[in-house]
Write a protein that holds these residues in place. Sequence first.
Motif, PDB file in Angstrom:
ATOM      1  N   LEU A  22      58.277  34.217 -19.159  1.00  0.00           N
ATOM      2  CA  LEU A  22      58.254  35.593 -18.678  1.00  0.00           C
ATOM      3  C   LEU A  22      57.165  36.379 -19.402  1.00  0.00           C
ATOM      4  O   LEU A  22      57.067  36.341 -20.622  1.00  0.00           O
ATOM      5  CB  LEU A  22      59.618  36.249 -18.917  1.00  0.00           C
ATOM      6  N   ALA A  23      56.356  37.114 -18.625  1.00  0.00           N
ATOM      7  CA  ALA A  23      55.160  37.790 -19.152  1.00  0.00           C
ATOM      8  C   ALA A  23      54.207  36.749 -19.720  1.00  0.00           C
ATOM      9  O   ALA A  23      53.806  36.783 -20.879  1.00  0.00           O
ATOM     10  CB  ALA A  23      55.523  38.845 -20.188  1.00  0.00           C
ATOM     11  N   ALA A  24      53.821  35.810 -18.864  1.00  0.00           N
ATOM     12  CA  ALA A  24      53.063  34.629 -19.279  1.00  0.00           C
ATOM     13  C   ALA A  24      51.601  34.917 -19.568  1.00  0.00           C
ATOM     14  O   ALA A  24      50.914  34.071 -20.149  1.00  0.00           O
ATOM     15  CB  ALA A  24      53.165  33.555 -18.188  1.00  0.00           C
ATOM     16  N   GLY A  25      51.095  36.073 -19.151  1.00  0.00           N
ATOM     17  CA  GLY A  25      49.692  36.390 -19.406  1.00  0.00           C
ATOM     18  C   GLY A  25      48.754  35.386 -18.760  1.00  0.00           C
ATOM     19  O   GLY A  25      48.913  35.022 -17.590  1.00  0.00           O
ATOM     20  N   GLU A  26      47.794  34.906 -19.528  1.00  0.00           N
ATOM     21  CA  GLU A  26      46.799  33.963 -19.023  1.00  0.00           C
ATOM     22  C   GLU A  26      47.306  32.520 -19.026  1.00  0.00           C
ATOM     23  O   GLU A  26      46.556  31.595 -18.716  1.00  0.00           O
ATOM     24  CB  GLU A  26      45.528  34.070 -19.865  1.00  0.00           C
ATOM     25  N   GLY A  27      48.553  32.341 -19.392  1.00  0.00           N
ATOM     26  CA  GLY A  27      49.205  31.050 -19.212  1.00  0.00           C
ATOM     27  C   GLY A  27      49.064  30.050 -20.339  1.00  0.00           C
ATOM     28  O   GLY A  27      49.382  28.879 -20.173  1.00  0.00           O
ATOM     29  N   ARG A  28      48.630  30.503 -21.512  1.00  0.00           N
ATOM     30  CA  ARG A  28      48.373  29.527 -22.568  1.00  0.00           C
ATOM     31  C   ARG A  28      49.622  28.744 -22.950  1.00  0.00           C
ATOM     32  O   ARG A  28      49.565  27.527 -23.170  1.00  0.00           O
ATOM     33  CB  ARG A  28      47.785  30.203 -23.803  1.00  0.00           C
ATOM     34  N   ASN A  29      50.773  29.411 -23.019  1.00  0.00           N
ATOM     35  CA  ASN A  29      52.003  28.702 -23.380  1.00  0.00           C
ATOM     36  C   ASN A  29      52.517  27.855 -22.220  1.00  0.00           C
ATOM     37  O   ASN A  29      52.967  26.715 -22.413  1.00  0.00           O
ATOM     38  CB  ASN A  29      53.078  29.702 -23.823  1.00  0.00           C
ATOM     39  N   SER A  30      52.437  28.379 -21.023  1.00  0.00           N
ATOM     40  CA  SER A  30      52.896  27.642 -19.844  1.00  0.00           C
ATOM     41  C   SER A  30      52.110  26.355 -19.648  1.00  0.00           C
ATOM     42  O   SER A  30      52.685  25.295 -19.376  1.00  0.00           O
ATOM     43  CB  SER A  30      52.763  28.515 -18.593  1.00  0.00           C
ATOM     44  N   LEU A  31      50.793  26.443 -19.775  1.00  0.00           N
ATOM     45  CA  LEU A  31      49.954  25.272 -19.554  1.00  0.00           C
ATOM     46  C   LEU A  31      50.157  24.233 -20.658  1.00  0.00           C
ATOM     47  O   LEU A  31      50.131  23.030 -20.400  1.00  0.00           O
ATOM     48  CB  LEU A  31      48.488  25.691 -19.470  1.00  0.00           C
ATOM     49  N   TRP A  32      50.383  24.695 -21.871  1.00  0.00           N
ATOM     50  CA  TRP A  32      50.667  23.773 -22.970  1.00  0.00           C
ATOM     51  C   TRP A  32      51.983  23.034 -22.730  1.00  0.00           C
ATOM     52  O   TRP A  32      52.074  21.827 -22.934  1.00  0.00           O
ATOM     53  CB  TRP A  32      50.713  24.557 -24.276  1.00  0.00           C
TER      54      TRP A  32
END
Length: 205
Positions: A40-50
């Motif tokens: 939630l509130a992923a921004g540019e996705g650095r955590n999601s992509l990791w």
Amino acid sequence: MDSSAWDTRYRSSELVWGTEPNRWVAAETADLTPGRALDLAAGEGRNSLWLAARGWRVTAVDFSPVALGRARTLAAALPADNAARVELVEADVLAYEPEAAGYDLVLIAYLQLPGEQLGSVLVRAAGAVAPGGTLLVVGHDSTNLAEGVGGPQDPAVLYRLPEVLATLADTGLTAVRAERVRRPATRPDGTAGEAVDTLVRLRRA
């Protein structure tokens, strides 16, 4: 800041947060078995992509089209099977209703909202945690104003550990870790310092 203000901030820099995951996200999820994750509130996705690169199927939610566009570009550079595990959703977390008990990991990292609004997001996030799942909350701690470096200067959007725990007390989650933590940060004059964060990790039995 609304979505337009965040769009402006993201446009002002090539990557505001970089591509590496937040250190606390990496450390606290390293021992978890990959499953479904909600960022939630992923921004540019650095955590999601990791997370996706480690086998998680991730739903990344943010209200900034510019940030999600950056995430989409970064995802395109990943191996196809990794990129396919990330779903990007444009939505305001204040209105977003996640699937109840649908995620093995729910992540909130540095979401900046006043206390009452943050509390409502935290409660909905807790409700999205599946049995055996984890809720991980990381944010700029209120003590950072006096003791730390960087971060928002508005006390209203800073995290207070007792308040976070009190908000989540009746959600059926049990705290695994709850403390203030410090990470390296750079002062405006270029010297080294530390930032103070709130870190709360909870689990549903």
